[in-house]
Design a protein around this motif. Structure first.
Motif, mmCIF file in Angstrom:
data_model
loop_
_atom_site.group_PDB
_atom_site.id
_atom_site.type_symbol
_atom_site.label_atom_id
_atom_site.label_comp_id
_atom_site.label_asym_id
_atom_site.label_seq_id
_atom_site.Cartn_x
_atom_site.Cartn_y
_atom_site.Cartn_z
ATOM 1 N N SER A 1 0.788 -1.234 0.000
ATOM 2 C CA SER A 1 0.000 0.000 0.000
ATOM 3 C C SER A 1 0.822 1.286 0.000
ATOM 4 N N GLU A 2 1.960 1.297 -0.675
ATOM 5 C CA GLU A 2 2.809 2.495 -0.700
ATOM 6 C C GLU A 2 2.213 3.584 -1.588
ATOM 7 N N GLN A 3 1.350 3.215 -2.533
ATOM 8 C CA GLN A 3 0.755 4.203 -3.423
ATOM 9 C C GLN A 3 -0.456 4.888 -2.798
ATOM 10 N N GLY A 4 -0.725 4.631 -1.546
ATOM 11 C CA GLY A 4 -1.830 5.310 -0.883
ATOM 12 C C GLY A 4 -3.152 4.580 -0.956
ATOM 13 N N GLY A 5 -3.168 3.367 -1.496
ATOM 14 C CA GLY A 5 -4.397 2.594 -1.529
ATOM 15 C C GLY A 5 -4.726 2.045 -0.153
ATOM 16 N N PRO A 6 -5.904 1.448 -0.018
ATOM 17 C CA PRO A 6 -6.304 0.936 1.291
ATOM 18 C C PRO A 6 -5.404 -0.189 1.780
ATOM 19 N N LEU A 7 -5.276 -0.265 3.091
ATOM 20 C CA LEU A 7 -4.486 -1.303 3.743
ATOM 21 C C LEU A 7 -5.419 -2.080 4.667
ATOM 22 N N PHE A 8 -5.409 -3.390 4.527
ATOM 23 C CA PHE A 8 -6.215 -4.276 5.356
ATOM 24 C C PHE A 8 -5.291 -5.054 6.281
ATOM 25 N N LEU A 9 -5.751 -5.314 7.493
ATOM 26 C CA LEU A 9 -4.975 -6.111 8.442
ATOM 27 C C LEU A 9 -5.859 -7.177 9.058
ATOM 28 N N VAL A 10 -5.254 -8.326 9.283
ATOM 29 C CA VAL A 10 -5.855 -9.388 10.064
ATOM 30 C C VAL A 10 -4.862 -9.661 11.183
ATOM 31 N N VAL A 11 -5.281 -9.380 12.410
ATOM 32 C CA VAL A 11 -4.401 -9.502 13.561
ATOM 33 C C VAL A 11 -4.916 -10.646 14.434
ATOM 34 N N THR A 12 -4.097 -11.674 14.602
ATOM 35 C CA THR A 12 -4.451 -12.789 15.474
ATOM 36 C C THR A 12 -3.946 -12.489 16.876
ATOM 37 N N ILE A 13 -4.858 -12.559 17.836
ATOM 38 C CA ILE A 13 -4.577 -12.188 19.228
ATOM 39 C C ILE A 13 -4.826 -13.406 20.103
ATOM 40 N N LYS A 14 -3.850 -13.709 20.968
ATOM 41 C CA LYS A 14 -3.947 -14.890 21.826
ATOM 42 C C LYS A 14 -3.918 -14.470 23.290
ATOM 43 N N PRO A 15 -5.101 -14.183 23.857
ATOM 44 C CA PRO A 15 -5.136 -13.749 25.256
ATOM 45 C C PRO A 15 -4.803 -14.886 26.217
ATOM 46 N N GLU B 1 -15.432 -18.921 15.406
ATOM 47 C CA GLU B 1 -16.377 -19.867 15.990
ATOM 48 C C GLU B 1 -15.710 -21.181 16.356
ATOM 49 N N ASP B 2 -14.651 -21.553 15.628
ATOM 50 C CA ASP B 2 -13.990 -22.834 15.867
ATOM 51 C C ASP B 2 -12.719 -22.719 16.718
ATOM 52 N N ASP B 3 -12.471 -21.530 17.293
ATOM 53 C CA ASP B 3 -11.235 -21.322 18.045
ATOM 54 C C ASP B 3 -11.465 -20.289 19.156
ATOM 55 N N PRO B 4 -12.148 -20.677 20.230
ATOM 56 C CA PRO B 4 -12.526 -19.714 21.270
ATOM 57 C C PRO B 4 -11.352 -19.162 22.082
ATOM 58 N N ASP B 5 -10.179 -19.756 21.964
ATOM 59 C CA ASP B 5 -9.027 -19.283 22.734
ATOM 60 C C ASP B 5 -8.277 -18.146 22.056
ATOM 61 N N ASN B 6 -8.637 -17.847 20.820
ATOM 62 C CA ASN B 6 -7.964 -16.791 20.067
ATOM 63 C C ASN B 6 -8.991 -15.821 19.508
ATOM 64 N N TRP B 7 -8.541 -14.603 19.303
ATOM 65 C CA TRP B 7 -9.382 -13.564 18.725
ATOM 66 C C TRP B 7 -8.719 -13.038 17.468
ATOM 67 N N VAL B 8 -9.498 -12.318 16.678
ATOM 68 C CA VAL B 8 -8.978 -11.694 15.459
ATOM 69 C C VAL B 8 -9.484 -10.259 15.407
ATOM 70 N N MET B 9 -8.579 -9.349 15.075
ATOM 71 C CA MET B 9 -8.965 -7.957 14.832
ATOM 72 C C MET B 9 -8.902 -7.758 13.321
ATOM 73 N N LEU B 10 -10.020 -7.387 12.738
ATOM 74 C CA LEU B 10 -10.096 -7.094 11.308
ATOM 75 C C LEU B 10 -10.056 -5.583 11.171
ATOM 76 N N GLU B 11 -9.116 -5.089 10.370
ATOM 77 C CA GLU B 11 -8.906 -3.650 10.272
ATOM 78 C C GLU B 11 -8.780 -3.216 8.816
ATOM 79 N N MET B 12 -9.185 -1.972 8.567
ATOM 80 C CA MET B 12 -8.964 -1.348 7.267
ATOM 81 C C MET B 12 -8.633 0.117 7.497
#
Length: 100
Positions: free
Chosen positions: A2-16, A50-61
């Motif tokens: 995304s260096e040209q200024g287009g949108p950037l999407f992130l999928v962040v896996t979080i393990k509390p 739904e199949d992995d209650p021990d982990n979370w995901v942050m969806l970002e744009m």
């Protein structure tokens, strides 16, 4: 990435840590509320697989990589990530995506 200024999407896996889930969620929700006020943030959702209650995901744009870089410099983000270090089993895994 995304260096040209287009949108950037992130999928962040979080393990509390099982014994600190409530604290981790509260911290993440606080950071999310602040982030949603940033002009460069298009969306940010904290979800649980739904199949992995021990982990979370942050969806970002973000409008651009530059907007995400600015997001990462915000005090509530830098300080919040330090707090999260003790609340997570391991550092979060960030995956970056751009549109084709």
């Amino acid at each position: 990435m995304s260096e040209q200024g287009g949108p950037l999407f992130l999928v962040v896996t979080i393990k509390p840590r099982p014994d600190r889930k409530a604290e981790a969620e509260a911290q993440l929700q606080s950071m999310r509320r602040h982030t949603l006020e940033e002009p460069g943030c298009v969306f940010m959702h904290l979800v649980q697989p739904e199949d992995d209650p021990d982990n979370w995901v942050m969806l970002e744009m973000f409008r651009s990589r530059e907007d995400w870089n600015e997001h990462m410099r915000q005090p509530y983000n830098t300080e919040g990530n330090k707090i999260l270090e003790d609340l997570l089993r391991e550092p979060s895994d960030l995956r970056f995506f751009t549109e084709k």
